[in-house]
Design an enzyme around this catalytic site. Structure first.
Site, mmCIF file in Angstrom:
data_model
loop_
_atom_site.group_PDB
_atom_site.id
_atom_site.type_symbol
_atom_site.label_atom_id
_atom_site.label_comp_id
_atom_site.label_asym_id
_atom_site.label_seq_id
_atom_site.Cartn_x
_atom_site.Cartn_y
_atom_site.Cartn_z
ATOM 1 N N PRO A 92 -13.443 51.591 29.342
ATOM 2 C CA PRO A 92 -12.099 51.934 28.875
ATOM 3 C C PRO A 92 -11.212 52.389 30.035
ATOM 4 O O PRO A 92 -11.717 52.911 31.030
ATOM 5 C CB PRO A 92 -12.337 53.103 27.907
ATOM 6 C CG PRO A 92 -13.663 53.664 28.279
ATOM 7 C CD PRO A 92 -14.460 52.550 28.892
ATOM 8 N N ASP A 93 -9.886 52.176 29.881
ATOM 9 C CA ASP A 93 -9.001 52.782 30.878
ATOM 10 C C ASP A 93 -8.808 54.248 30.480
ATOM 11 O O ASP A 93 -9.533 54.771 29.612
ATOM 12 C CB ASP A 93 -7.686 52.000 31.035
ATOM 13 C CG ASP A 93 -6.806 52.050 29.796
ATOM 14 O OD1 ASP A 93 -7.132 52.781 28.852
ATOM 15 O OD2 ASP A 93 -5.777 51.343 29.768
ATOM 16 N N PHE A 94 -7.872 54.943 31.104
ATOM 17 C CA PHE A 94 -7.730 56.376 30.823
ATOM 18 C C PHE A 94 -6.665 56.667 29.780
ATOM 19 O O PHE A 94 -6.865 57.442 28.867
ATOM 20 C CB PHE A 94 -7.411 57.139 32.125
ATOM 21 C CG PHE A 94 -8.536 57.066 33.101
ATOM 22 C CD1 PHE A 94 -9.563 57.992 33.056
ATOM 23 C CD2 PHE A 94 -8.599 56.047 34.041
ATOM 24 C CE1 PHE A 94 -10.627 57.911 33.930
ATOM 25 C CE2 PHE A 94 -9.660 55.955 34.922
ATOM 26 C CZ PHE A 94 -10.676 56.892 34.871
ATOM 27 N N ARG A 95 -5.494 56.017 29.942
ATOM 28 C CA ARG A 95 -4.326 56.479 29.187
ATOM 29 C C ARG A 95 -3.847 55.563 28.073
ATOM 30 O O ARG A 95 -2.860 55.877 27.432
ATOM 31 C CB ARG A 95 -3.174 56.767 30.166
ATOM 32 C CG ARG A 95 -3.518 57.927 31.075
ATOM 33 C CD ARG A 95 -2.473 58.229 32.125
ATOM 34 N NE ARG A 95 -2.953 59.332 32.943
ATOM 35 C CZ ARG A 95 -3.799 59.206 33.948
ATOM 36 N NH1 ARG A 95 -4.267 58.024 34.285
ATOM 37 N NH2 ARG A 95 -4.198 60.278 34.624
ATOM 38 N N ASN A 116 -10.443 52.823 41.031
ATOM 39 C CA ASN A 116 -11.610 52.724 40.151
ATOM 40 C C ASN A 116 -12.893 53.171 40.838
ATOM 41 O O ASN A 116 -13.074 52.977 42.037
ATOM 42 C CB ASN A 116 -11.747 51.291 39.632
ATOM 43 C CG ASN A 116 -10.534 50.881 38.831
ATOM 44 O OD1 ASN A 116 -9.768 51.738 38.388
ATOM 45 N ND2 ASN A 116 -10.331 49.588 38.653
ATOM 46 N N ASP A 140 -15.867 52.231 39.451
ATOM 47 C CA ASP A 140 -16.919 51.411 38.840
ATOM 48 C C ASP A 140 -17.616 50.475 39.822
ATOM 49 O O ASP A 140 -18.583 49.792 39.464
ATOM 50 C CB ASP A 140 -16.346 50.608 37.655
ATOM 51 C CG ASP A 140 -15.099 49.794 38.027
ATOM 52 O OD1 ASP A 140 -15.031 49.304 39.167
ATOM 53 O OD2 ASP A 140 -14.203 49.651 37.173
ATOM 54 N N HIS A 194 -10.222 57.010 44.953
ATOM 55 C CA HIS A 194 -10.731 58.124 44.153
ATOM 56 C C HIS A 194 -12.248 58.259 44.276
ATOM 57 O O HIS A 194 -12.913 58.745 43.362
ATOM 58 C CB HIS A 194 -10.283 57.976 42.690
ATOM 59 C CG HIS A 194 -8.792 58.136 42.526
ATOM 60 N ND1 HIS A 194 -8.111 57.855 41.376
ATOM 61 C CD2 HIS A 194 -7.843 58.573 43.407
ATOM 62 C CE1 HIS A 194 -6.814 58.090 41.538
ATOM 63 N NE2 HIS A 194 -6.629 58.526 42.769
#
Ligand code: OAD
Length: 362
Positions: free
Chosen positions: A33-36, A107, A109, A126
């Site tokens: 999933p994305d965050f927002r 990301n 991931d 990040h």
């Protein structure tokens, strides 16, 4: 849509290289999933973790007080089970065609690497799960050790703690309240001097300093946004030359590949990598089948299990882990060794049986 892509395609055909700026939207089609995004985004789904506010799950002060929410999520997000999207493989094609200047990604991931983009071309703004450190004394913990701790629920609720000072250990992903890696700033100093094409994809451009990068690109730079919604500087300070593609990242990856004449190459690349990835997943399944005492397709799966276990035991990472934390790793080694021995025995018995049957038929 074709005409909208024209400036990008022409720039690439002239050999101009692209810098990518990526966010969670490039990985949603992989099952992350994305965050927002409302409803489907991670922050909308975190009620079960009883957080004071959703972003607290990635807040260093909150983690220091209570790391359980982060580790609950960590199991779900930990790299290894996700396969890259067509968009990730497009990055690889850009690299192969010598059209890739850099990938700046928010990301964690690691799907850019899994798609085959060289580490030297990626700036993980990040951070990533590649390494882990104690938040107090900064002692390092190898990923193999962290995973062992995370799965050992009976010890400290599965929360990895430092062997030196008992502080909490955290993967090197950048939390709110922490600085970005120095490499991010160093590389940006160099790259921002000369960027011909900037492709921003799958990000809401809300978290700074990353969100400010597209605005720093020179006026001569061709900026392209591929996103479900128009965001950041593309909304606030839209430039005449900006190309805005309000579409899914994968759809646009395929469209760019088509326009560049790379469509078949992209399809074949994805298919080849998918076969490799599924082959690896099957090997892992083989060990699980073995543990449950499954009986089907044994000889082939057993041999694969033996190869995989032997590779793990021979790996440098495993040797390092043994040196750093003998007790934990040795018990894992013993379990693995038992599994290997049982697998070898079974393959040998199967072979003997085959020999006997051959003799009988003569
Ligand atoms: P966001 O969730 O904030 O934004 C994702 C954007 O991608 C949204 O604008 C979505 O509409 C869009 N999107 C989602 N799926 C898409 C798809 N398949 N195709 C096109 N667009 C799509 O994620 P980020 O911008 O990456 O930081 O979030 C930035 C940072 O906030 C993250 O790195 C994380 C988070 O807090 C830290 O944890 C430090």
């Amino acid at each position: 849509m074709d005409s909208k892509l024209k400036p990008l395609v022409e720039a690439l055909q002239q050999g101009k290289k692209a810098v990518f700026f990526l966010g969670a939207g490039v990985s949603t089609s992989c099952g992350i999933p994305d965050f927002r995004s409302p409803k489907t985004g991670l922050y909308a789904q975190l009620e079960r973790l009883n957080l004071p506010y959703p972003e607290a799950v990635f807040d260093i002060d909150y983690f220091r007080d209570d790391p359980r929410a982060f580790y609950a999520l960590c199991h779900e997000l930990y790299p290894g089970k996700f396969f890259p999207s067509p968009f990730h493989f497009l990055l690889r094609l850009f690299q192969e065609k010598d059209l890739l200047q850099r990938v700046y990604t928010q990301n964690i991931d690691t799907l850019e690497q899994l798609a085959g983009v060289d580490a030297s071309n990626i700036i993980a703004a990040h951070g990533s799960f590649a390494d882990n450190h104690c938040i107090d004394c900064k002692e390092r913990m190898l990923p193999e050790q962290l995973k062992i701790h995370m799965h050992e629920k009976t010890v400290n609720d599965g929360i990895p703690t430092c062997t030196k000072c008992s502080g909490y250990v955290k993967p090197d992903i950048v939390f709110f309240g922490e600085g970005l890696p120095i490499e991010f700033f160093d590389r940006w100093d160099e790259d921002s001097e000369a960027i011909d094409v900037a492709i921003v994809a799958g990000t809401s451009l809300t978290v700074y300093p990353f969100a400010g990068l597209p605005a720093e690109c020179d006026k001569k730079c061709l900026r392209v946004l591929i996103n479900n919604e128009v965001v950041g500087d593309f909304k606030l300070n839209k430039r005449k030359s900006d190309v805005i593609l309000k579409k899914s990242c994968d759809e646009m990856a395929l469209a760019i590949a088509r326009q560049m004449g790379w469509e078949q190459e992209l399809e074949e690349l994805i298919k080849g990598e998918k076969d490799k990835f599924e082959g690896k997943s099957k090997k892992t399944e083989a060990v699980e089948v073995d543990e449950k005492g499954g009986k089907e397709e044994k000889p082939k799966k057993m041999e694969e299990a033996v190869t995989e276990s032997t590779e793990l035991l021979d790996s440098q990472a495993f040797e390092d882990a043994v040196e750093e934390q003998p007790a934990d790793v040795m018990s894992a080694t013993a379990k693995k060794a038992e599994k290997v021995a049982a697998a070898i025995k079974e393959v040998e018995e199967e072979k003997e049986l085959e020999e006997d049957l051959k003799k009988l038929s003569i």
